[in-house]
Scaffold this active site. Structure first.
Site, PDB file in Angstrom:
ATOM      1  N   TYR A  94       0.913  -1.119  -0.010  1.00 29.02           N
ATOM      2  CA  TYR A  94       0.003   0.066  -0.053  1.00 29.02           C
ATOM      3  C   TYR A  94       0.774   1.130   0.119  1.00 29.02           C
ATOM      4  O   TYR A  94       1.974   1.428   0.882  1.00 29.02           O
ATOM      5  CB  TYR A  94      -0.862   0.136   1.256  1.00 29.02           C
ATOM      6  CG  TYR A  94      -1.939  -1.095   1.385  1.00 29.02           C
ATOM      7  CD1 TYR A  94      -3.038  -1.072   0.449  1.00 29.02           C
ATOM      8  CD2 TYR A  94      -1.865  -2.000   2.220  1.00 29.02           C
ATOM      9  CE1 TYR A  94      -4.041  -1.868   0.417  1.00 29.02           C
ATOM     10  CE2 TYR A  94      -2.936  -3.199   2.336  1.00 29.02           C
ATOM     11  CZ  TYR A  94      -3.839  -2.939   1.264  1.00 29.02           C
ATOM     12  OH  TYR A  94      -4.852  -3.718   1.312  1.00 29.02           O
ATOM     13  N   HIS A  96      -0.425   4.696  -1.058  1.00 28.64           N
ATOM     14  CA  HIS A  96      -1.366   5.857  -0.881  1.00 28.64           C
ATOM     15  C   HIS A  96      -0.340   7.394  -1.116  1.00 28.64           C
ATOM     16  O   HIS A  96      -0.521   8.301  -0.448  1.00 28.64           O
ATOM     17  CB  HIS A  96      -1.868   6.075   0.512  1.00 28.64           C
ATOM     18  CG  HIS A  96      -2.737   4.657   0.953  1.00 28.64           C
ATOM     19  ND1 HIS A  96      -4.065   4.672   0.497  1.00 28.64           N
ATOM     20  CD2 HIS A  96      -2.745   3.673   1.722  1.00 28.64           C
ATOM     21  CE1 HIS A  96      -4.744   3.556   0.856  1.00 28.64           C
ATOM     22  NE2 HIS A  96      -3.503   2.926   1.565  1.00 28.64           N
ATOM     23  N   ASP A 270      -5.805   7.487   5.303  1.00 33.05           N
ATOM     24  CA  ASP A 270      -4.696   7.011   4.185  1.00 33.05           C
ATOM     25  C   ASP A 270      -4.668   8.018   3.039  1.00 33.05           C
ATOM     26  O   ASP A 270      -3.711   7.950   2.546  1.00 33.05           O
ATOM     27  CB  ASP A 270      -4.797   5.583   3.928  1.00 33.05           C
ATOM     28  CG  ASP A 270      -4.220   4.578   5.072  1.00 33.05           C
ATOM     29  OD1 ASP A 270      -3.360   5.191   5.913  1.00 33.05           O
ATOM     30  OD2 ASP A 270      -4.680   3.576   5.225  1.00 33.05           O
TER      31      ASP A 270
END
Length: 367
Positions: A94, A96, A270
């Site tokens: 991840y 973001h 996020d």
């Protein structure tokens, strides 16, 4: 291929990038897997579980980054990791990026290829690598919101489901996607009075059909939200624009419409957060108050339940990790449009349009 699984070093992040069950599938295909010492311990997977399936344990995070061609993580690299990432390395995690310009610039400078879980997107618009953590975060948003509604935590002192003769808490959920739907199921199951707001009428129709009677739907406009807020006890922010910054649906001025002790949980933090007054918090210091309103904005909510989260995440990511390891990232992305959409940065170029536009950087699509 050489795959590295480092220990997560973000504040109170206890998940790990892959379970031993995932590692054994890579080893069976002839790949070498290095796992950092005790990387999986806080998720319930000791080093012995990894060595038993053929992984090798390395003592430090520096060793993992130095050896691996492919890094499989959970959360985005943080500053101490920047210097460890090298040109040509592939990071699958991840990211973001839209919420962090400094991270974006560091990844561009690194020369690595950054494939983001959250922008792997199928033709139908579904986000297969975001869904499992969104399910966890949606359910936990209610769990945490209920906790901070308690008076010792600074809340109104309201039990989410009420009791016979006493009305339940009123919960407003912004966004009817995976997070919002799971939050609604959880809140409804506890007996709360739930409203889901969204701008997608087809989605609202679907939710009105499948949700229990204590869940209502509402078309999301500024006016409608302002009408709801005075009687709301818990607000869940779960709006997502894939790869882009979340819109601010609750502004600072709107806080005055709510009663003191109201709780707002920003699951979209996020991606920058969908409350104007949000800023990231941590599991060790999860809340703060603005104008009497409690804000919960932990940026890695599923990290609080790492065993469940790691199992769910590996279930989703493993097919893509296997494809990258077997074929190399370029061929794997050529063969799978969903994975191709996960490419955010490669060779010092921004390959995701929303990120490039947000930061005023050149957009270089990868084909």
């Amino acid at each position: 291929m050489i795959i590295g699984i480092p220990q997560e070093i973000k504040n109170n992040e206890s998940r790990v990038g892959m379970t031993p069950a995932g590692v054994i599938e890579l080893v069976k295909r002839g790949h070498q897997v290095y796992v950092q010492h005790e990387a999986g311990l806080r998720s319930g997977f000791p080093d012995e579980d990894y060595t038993a399936v053929g992984a090798q344990i390395l003592p430090t995070i520096d060793d993992i980054y130095a050896q691996a061609e492919l890094i499989v993580k959970v959360k985005e690299p943080i500053e101490p990791e920047y210097k460890l990432i090298r040109p040509g390395q592939v990071l699958f995690t991840y990211f973001h990026l839209a919420a962090d310009r400094a991270l974006t610039e560091a990844m561009l400078k690194s020369g690595a290829t950054c494939i983001a879980y959250e922008t792997v997107e199928r033709v139908d618009g579904s986000l297969p690598l975001l869904i499992p953590m969104s399910e966890v975060a949606g359910r936990m948003s209610i769990q945490e919101g209920a906790r901070f509604l308690e008076r010792p935590q600074g809340g109104k002192g309201i039990l989410l489901g009420g009791v016979p003769g006493v009305r339940p808490a009123r919960v407003l959920i912004l966004g009817g996607g995976t997070v919002g739907t799971n939050a609604a199921w959880m809140a409804a199951g506890l007996g709360a009075d739930v409203t889901i707001a969204d701008i997608n009428l087809d989605r609202l129709r679907y939710l009105s059909e499948v949700m229990p009677k204590n869940v209502k739907t509402l078309y999301s406009t500024h006016h409608n939200l302002c009408e709801e807020l005075p009687a709301t006890d818990l607000v869940i922010g779960s709006v997502l624009i894939p790869g882009d910054k979340a819109p601010h649906l609750i502004t600072r001025d709107m806080l005055r419409l709510m009663q003191p002790g109201t709780v707002m949980v920003d699951v979209a933090i996020d991606q920058g957060g969908c409350f104007e007054t949000s800023h990231p918090t941590t599991h060790s210091d999860p809340v703060y108050t603005v104008d009497g309103i409690t804000h919960y904005a932990v940026a890695n909510i599923p990290g609080a339940v790492p065993h469940t989260s790691t199992l769910a995440l590996t279930n989703a990511t493993l097919p893509y990790v296997l494809a990258i390891a077997d074929k190399g990232w370029e061929e794997a992305c050529h063969d799978d449009l969903a994975l191709m959409r996960g490419i955010n940065i490669t060779e010092g170029q921004v390959c995701h349009k929303a990120v490039a536009e947000l930061f005023g950087m050149e957009y270089s699509p990868w084909y």
